[in-house]
Scaffold this active site. Structure first.
Site, PDB file in Angstrom:
ATOM      1  N   ARG A   1     -64.599  90.402 -16.333  1.00 34.31           N
ATOM      2  CA  ARG A   1     -63.613  89.342 -16.494  1.00 34.31           C
ATOM      3  C   ARG A   1     -62.279  90.077 -17.383  1.00 34.31           C
ATOM      4  NH1 ARG A   1     -62.018  85.817 -20.688  1.00 34.31           N
ATOM      5  NH2 ARG A   1     -61.139  83.855 -19.925  1.00 34.31           N
TER       6      ARG A   1
ATOM      7  N   LYS B   1     -60.805  92.622 -26.416  1.00 35.30           N
ATOM      8  CA  LYS B   1     -61.443  91.930 -27.488  1.00 35.30           C
ATOM      9  C   LYS B   1     -61.383  92.718 -28.766  1.00 35.30           C
ATOM     10  CE  LYS B   1     -63.686  88.522 -24.992  1.00 35.30           C
ATOM     11  NZ  LYS B   1     -65.300  88.014 -24.367  1.00 35.30           N
TER      12      LYS B   1
END
Ligand code: HH2
Length: 289
Positions: free
Chosen positions: A242, A200
């Site tokens: 995740r 991210k």
């Protein structure tokens, strides 16, 4: 939890798995690498993403869920990453057993279908969610939101509830880091905690800032940072991460697990048998001296 986006525009793996056979190949790799759950998503929720029609999203997701269930049966869990009730229901009908609900609104669907449910914080409208995120106390507010949603889910009869702070959703870099720093607060709620930091932009910005660079570090150069946050999360007691890069994350998790075992009341003494090639996975290959 391995990420399997069947979209043209996901921020990291967009366009790679649109063909169900490519998606199945990718899932095979992630399962071989140790993923316990494959999370199938048919709509990107990255900042700025346009919504996808429900029919389009369903048609991307369902054939892939069916293929995964055919291939893996009960040995691997399939989750559906969606904020749409009808997509969630169609994926569950195809064999998914977990609704990864980035909108944190679908607990009644999970209750009715008798499947697990993840409440993720912060995915309002991806087009606007990053315009001006603001909190007085991001950890307290996110925790209160998630425990409230989880309580509603439990009351509705959802058999399995997870909470997720939603790293990157309606949050600045500082908000994301505050939440990562206090994952133990979420763990202390007693709910199972999932967290997704993989590749991210917060990681890209953090690395760039450390180097004095202005542009974020590229997406394909964020593996080590992703692993660092996964290890950090496990060390804080998080139950699942995740990720896009399953093999290195599983290896890192095994090492954390090995270290953690030494914290048990009677620390284990390890004697590695000759020829031993694995530990902390599958049948215990260690002798306790
Ligand atoms: N992050 C993304 C999507 N789904 N679900 C949970 N529970 N937690 C997360 O942090 C999370 C999530 C965004 O990542 P990705 O799916 O890789 O990208 P995109 O939204 O562009 O498809």
């Amino acid at each position: 939890m391995g990420v399997l986006n069947v979209t043209p525009d996901s921020f990291s793996d967009g366009g790679l798995h649109l063909d169900p056979s490519a998606a199945l190949d990718r899932a095979r790799v992630m399962v071989a690498e140790g993923a316990a759950v494959i999370d199938v998503g048919g709509e990107s929720t990255r900042p700025g993403a346009e919504p996808v029609g429900v029919d389009e999203e369903r048609s991307r997701v369902v054939p892939v869920v069916e293929a995964l269930v055919d291939e893996f049966g009960d040995t691997v869990r399939v989750s559906v990453d969606t904020r749409n009730a009808s997509v969630a229901a169609a994926a569950v009908a195809a064999g998914a057993s977990l609704i990864n609900d980035v909108s944190a609104t679908l607990w009644a669907v999970a209750a009715e279908l008798g499947v697990g449910w993840v409440a993720m914080h912060g995915c309002t409208d991806p087009r606007t969610m990053q315009l001006a995120p603001s909190y007085d106390d991001v950890v307290g507010e996110v925790c209160a939101f998630l425990t409230d949603r989880a309580a509603q889910a439990v009351a509705a009869g959802v058999p399995e509830v997870w909470i997720d702070p939603g790293i990157g959703f309606s949050k600045t870099i500082t908000h994301n880091l505050d939440l990562l720093a206090h994952l133990d607060v979420l763990v202390a709620t007693g709910h199972q905690v999932l967290v997704g930091t993989s590749r991210k932009s917060t990681l890209g910005a953090l690395l760039a800032a450390a180097d004095g660079a202005t542009a974020p570090v590229r997406i394909d150069d964020r593996l080590e940072a992703s692993l660092a946050t996964a290890v950090w999360a496990f060390d804080q007691g998080v139950h699942m991460v995740r990720v896009h890069d399953v093999a290195p994350t599983v290896q890192a998790a095994r090492v954390v697990k090995g270290c953690r075992r030494q914290l048990s009341p009677t620390p284990l003494r390890w004697a590695l048998p000759t020829g031993m090639t694995t530990f902390c996975g599958g049948p215990l290959p260690l002798n306790v001296a």
